[in-house]
Structures are given as structure tokens and as C-alpha cells.
Design a protein around this motif. Structure first.
Motif, mmCIF file in Angstrom:
data_model
loop_
_atom_site.group_PDB
_atom_site.id
_atom_site.type_symbol
_atom_site.label_atom_id
_atom_site.label_comp_id
_atom_site.label_asym_id
_atom_site.label_seq_id
_atom_site.Cartn_x
_atom_site.Cartn_y
_atom_site.Cartn_z
ATOM 1 N N LEU A 117 37.833 43.473 95.920
ATOM 2 C CA LEU A 117 37.519 43.201 97.166
ATOM 3 C C LEU A 117 37.226 41.616 97.446
ATOM 4 O O LEU A 117 36.923 41.158 96.523
ATOM 5 N N MET A 118 37.300 41.191 98.792
ATOM 6 C CA MET A 118 37.275 40.213 99.243
ATOM 7 C C MET A 118 37.011 40.106 100.716
ATOM 8 O O MET A 118 37.523 40.856 101.503
ATOM 9 N N GLY A 119 36.324 38.810 101.092
ATOM 10 C CA GLY A 119 36.211 38.918 102.660
ATOM 11 C C GLY A 119 35.208 39.781 103.177
ATOM 12 O O GLY A 119 34.364 40.097 102.501
ATOM 13 N N ASP A 120 35.507 40.242 104.056
ATOM 14 C CA ASP A 120 34.635 41.218 105.036
ATOM 15 C C ASP A 120 34.593 42.509 104.281
ATOM 16 O O ASP A 120 33.892 43.398 104.364
ATOM 17 N N ALA A 121 35.676 42.881 103.499
ATOM 18 C CA ALA A 121 35.581 44.152 102.642
ATOM 19 C C ALA A 121 34.579 44.147 101.723
ATOM 20 O O ALA A 121 34.092 45.155 101.243
ATOM 21 N N HIS A 138 27.106 38.161 110.076
ATOM 22 C CA HIS A 138 27.368 38.385 111.664
ATOM 23 C C HIS A 138 28.015 37.063 112.322
ATOM 24 O O HIS A 138 28.110 36.145 111.687
ATOM 25 N N PHE A 139 28.741 37.569 113.127
ATOM 26 C CA PHE A 139 29.778 36.627 113.619
ATOM 27 C C PHE A 139 29.093 35.582 114.325
ATOM 28 O O PHE A 139 29.757 34.463 114.581
ATOM 29 N N SER A 140 27.832 35.491 114.629
ATOM 30 C CA SER A 140 27.209 34.515 115.302
ATOM 31 C C SER A 140 27.099 33.395 114.402
ATOM 32 O O SER A 140 26.730 32.147 114.914
ATOM 33 N N VAL A 141 27.309 33.559 112.993
ATOM 34 C CA VAL A 141 26.822 32.477 112.020
ATOM 35 C C VAL A 141 28.228 31.777 111.779
ATOM 36 O O VAL A 141 28.489 30.714 111.217
ATOM 37 N N GLY A 142 29.398 32.370 112.414
ATOM 38 C CA GLY A 142 30.651 31.739 112.064
ATOM 39 C C GLY A 142 30.925 31.395 110.765
ATOM 40 O O GLY A 142 31.705 30.211 110.758
ATOM 41 N N SER A 143 30.866 32.337 109.999
ATOM 42 C CA SER A 143 31.173 31.860 108.435
ATOM 43 C C SER A 143 31.871 32.759 107.858
ATOM 44 O O SER A 143 32.424 32.618 106.613
ATOM 45 N N GLY A 144 32.375 34.235 108.390
ATOM 46 C CA GLY A 144 33.193 35.062 107.921
ATOM 47 C C GLY A 144 34.439 34.532 107.159
ATOM 48 O O GLY A 144 34.820 35.140 106.188
ATOM 49 N N THR A 145 35.214 33.737 107.947
ATOM 50 C CA THR A 145 36.479 33.292 107.563
ATOM 51 C C THR A 145 36.330 32.382 106.269
ATOM 52 O O THR A 145 37.177 32.357 105.389
ATOM 53 N N LYS A 146 35.244 31.617 106.600
ATOM 54 C CA LYS A 146 35.154 30.569 105.493
ATOM 55 C C LYS A 146 34.760 31.447 103.946
ATOM 56 O O LYS A 146 35.296 31.150 103.125
ATOM 57 N N LEU A 147 33.905 32.208 104.250
ATOM 58 C CA LEU A 147 33.638 33.280 102.909
ATOM 59 C C LEU A 147 34.814 33.966 102.474
ATOM 60 O O LEU A 147 34.954 33.951 101.249
ATOM 61 N N ALA A 148 35.434 34.360 103.289
ATOM 62 C CA ALA A 148 36.832 35.134 102.928
ATOM 63 C C ALA A 148 37.566 34.194 102.223
ATOM 64 O O ALA A 148 38.193 34.465 100.896
ATOM 65 N N LEU A 149 37.840 32.969 102.695
ATOM 66 C CA LEU A 149 38.792 31.975 101.913
ATOM 67 C C LEU A 149 38.350 31.402 100.613
ATOM 68 O O LEU A 149 38.903 31.228 99.655
HETATM 69 C C1 FAD Z 1 33.911 38.865 117.684
HETATM 70 C C2 FAD Z 1 33.827 38.285 116.234
HETATM 71 C C3 FAD Z 1 33.767 36.663 116.074
HETATM 72 C C4 FAD Z 1 33.798 36.078 114.948
HETATM 73 N N1 FAD Z 1 33.777 34.588 114.911
HETATM 74 C C5 FAD Z 1 33.907 34.109 113.769
HETATM 75 C C6 FAD Z 1 33.839 32.756 113.749
HETATM 76 O O1 FAD Z 1 33.673 31.949 114.718
HETATM 77 N N2 FAD Z 1 33.949 31.808 112.541
HETATM 78 C C7 FAD Z 1 34.398 32.626 111.440
HETATM 79 O O2 FAD Z 1 34.394 32.127 110.264
HETATM 80 N N3 FAD Z 1 34.321 33.952 111.394
HETATM 81 C C8 FAD Z 1 34.398 34.595 112.610
HETATM 82 N N4 FAD Z 1 34.245 36.078 112.578
HETATM 83 C C9 FAD Z 1 34.527 36.741 111.330
HETATM 84 C C10 FAD Z 1 35.774 36.647 110.881
HETATM 85 O O3 FAD Z 1 36.788 36.846 112.081
HETATM 86 C C11 FAD Z 1 35.957 37.674 109.657
HETATM 87 O O4 FAD Z 1 35.043 37.312 108.771
HETATM 88 C C12 FAD Z 1 37.196 37.263 108.902
HETATM 89 O O5 FAD Z 1 38.535 37.554 109.610
HETATM 90 C C13 FAD Z 1 37.468 38.169 107.326
HETATM 91 O O6 FAD Z 1 38.829 37.983 107.078
HETATM 92 P P1 FAD Z 1 39.217 39.309 106.112
HETATM 93 O O7 FAD Z 1 40.674 38.869 105.780
HETATM 94 O O8 FAD Z 1 38.235 39.656 105.201
HETATM 95 O O9 FAD Z 1 39.392 40.331 107.184
HETATM 96 P P2 FAD Z 1 40.178 40.674 108.502
HETATM 97 O O10 FAD Z 1 40.698 39.382 109.039
HETATM 98 O O11 FAD Z 1 39.598 41.795 109.410
HETATM 99 O O12 FAD Z 1 41.709 41.205 107.849
HETATM 100 C C14 FAD Z 1 41.747 42.528 107.209
HETATM 101 C C15 FAD Z 1 43.385 42.859 107.587
HETATM 102 O O13 FAD Z 1 43.417 44.199 106.981
HETATM 103 C C16 FAD Z 1 44.284 45.040 107.771
HETATM 104 N N5 FAD Z 1 44.169 46.257 107.600
HETATM 105 C C17 FAD Z 1 43.094 47.216 107.715
HETATM 106 N N6 FAD Z 1 43.315 48.356 107.227
HETATM 107 C C18 FAD Z 1 44.428 48.358 106.567
HETATM 108 C C19 FAD Z 1 45.226 49.161 105.700
HETATM 109 N N7 FAD Z 1 44.893 50.525 105.732
HETATM 110 N N8 FAD Z 1 46.564 48.934 105.441
HETATM 111 C C20 FAD Z 1 46.926 47.570 105.644
HETATM 112 N N9 FAD Z 1 46.374 46.735 106.191
HETATM 113 C C21 FAD Z 1 44.952 47.103 106.838
HETATM 114 C C22 FAD Z 1 43.742 44.685 109.390
HETATM 115 O O14 FAD Z 1 44.783 44.839 110.335
HETATM 116 C C23 FAD Z 1 43.383 42.985 109.189
HETATM 117 O O15 FAD Z 1 44.525 42.303 109.613
HETATM 118 C C24 FAD Z 1 34.246 36.703 113.857
HETATM 119 C C25 FAD Z 1 34.273 38.162 114.054
HETATM 120 C C26 FAD Z 1 34.120 38.899 114.947
HETATM 121 C C27 FAD Z 1 34.230 40.335 115.065
#
Ligand code: FAD
Length: 113
Positions: A62-66, A71-82
Motif C-alpha cells: 500500500l502507498m498513498g491514500d490507500a 485531510h485535504f485542507s493540509v494539501g499534503s496527500g500528493t506529497k505523501l504519496a510521492l
Molecule cells: C477535494 C480534495 C482536495 C485535495 N487537495 C489536495 C492538495 O491541494 N494537495 C495535495 O497534495 N493533495 C490534495 N488532495 C489529496 C490528494 O488528491 C491525494 O492524497 C492523492 O491523490 C493520493 O494519491 P493516490 O495515488 O494515493 O490515490 P488516487 O490519486 O486516488 O489514485 C488512486 C487511483 O486508483 C484508481 N482505482 C481505484 N480503484 C481501482 C481498482 N479497483 N482498479 C484499478 N484502479 C483503481 C482510481 O481511479 C485512481 O485513479 C486532495 C484531495 C481531495 C479529495
């Protein structure tokens, strides 16, 4: 540039809007460290496991949001995932033993989140 130098640079860049106010940083990302926002983190207890597949076992990582949410208000989810991806890549390059690499990855990143 260091965190303090970055803050100083941004304070200078946005000085006309800040009107003498200071900037804060959320760089630590540790629960409770952000001064202006409190939110419950959701972090998986285990980020790696081995699953049976085609008569063998394969690692699931698992990595990233998984693995964790912020919370998206801290704007860090993408950074943490990378940063997760960079850490996993580094762990896999440091050793040819997959179990050691995955344990190293989990140990390194679970502290950050
Ligand atoms: C409203 C909002 C605002 C945000 N603002 C910010 C911000 O300003 N700065 C910031 O850093 N972060 C922000 N985030 C958080 C950020 O978007 C996430 O933390 C980041 O995208 C996590 O990346 P990820 O690759 O782990 O997951 P995701 O980007 O969610 O990627 C997961 C991918 O898996 C795919 N998927 C799901 N299930 C399956 C399946 N069964 N089979 C195949 N594919 C599947 C999905 O379609 C998706 O493309 C925000 C989030 C939200 C909701």
C-alpha cells in the motif's frame, strides 16, 4: 533551500499581501504538529502483505491514500504519496531481499505519516 530559508523567501515574495504577518509551515506532517488544524489521521496498521497467486505468493504494497489519508485542507496527500513511492523504490534498490525491503519501506514511511 532549507525550510526556514523557504519561509523567508515566501514571506518576502508575498510581503505586500502579508502586511508584516509571518508564515507558518506544515512540513512535519506528524499528527497534531500542524498549529492551525487538527484532524484525525487514518493510517493502515500494515502496509505490506503476501498473498497467494498462481501457486506462489506475491507482495501487496500500500502507498498513498490507500496506506494513509491526510485531510485535504493540509494539501499534503500528493506529497505523501510521492514520498511513499520514492521510499519504496529506494528500499527495493538497497536489498535484493523483498521481505527486508518491504519491512524497511513500512518502517520508514509509517513514521512520516
Ligand atoms: C477535494 C480534495 C482536495 C485535495 N487537495 C489536495 C492538495 O491541494 N494537495 C495535495 O497534495 N493533495 C490534495 N488532495 C489529496 C490528494 O488528491 C491525494 O492524497 C492523492 O491523490 C493520493 O494519491 P493516490 O495515488 O494515493 O490515490 P488516487 O490519486 O486516488 O489514485 C488512486 C487511483 O486508483 C484508481 N482505482 C481505484 N480503484 C481501482 C481498482 N479497483 N482498479 C484499478 N484502479 C483503481 C482510481 O481511479 C485512481 O485513479 C486532495 C484531495 C481531495 C479529495
Amino acid at each position: 533551500m532549507s525550510q526556514q530559508d523557504g519561509i523567508a523567501f515566501c514571506e518576502q515574495l508575498f510581503a505586500r499581501y502579508l502586511e508584516g504577518r509571518r508564515l507558518m509551515t506544515n512540513a512535519a506532517h506528524l499528527p497534531g504538529s500542524a498549529i492551525w488544524v487538527k484532524f484525525p489521521p487514518l493510517i493502515c496498521k500494515t502496509w505490506t502483505r503476501w498473498a497467494p497467486a498462481n501457486g506462489s505468493t506475491v507482495p501487496i504494497v500500500l502507498m498513498g491514500d490507500a496506506a494513509h489519508t491526510a485531510h485535504f485542507s493540509v494539501g499534503s496527500g500528493t506529497k505523501l504519496a510521492l514520498e511513499d513511492a520514492i521510499a519504496l523504490s529506494g528500499a527495493l534498490h538497497r536489498t535484493s531481499d523483498m521481505r527486508t525491503a518491504l519491512a524497511d519501506y513500512e518502517a520508514e514511511r509509517s513514521i512520516e505519516c
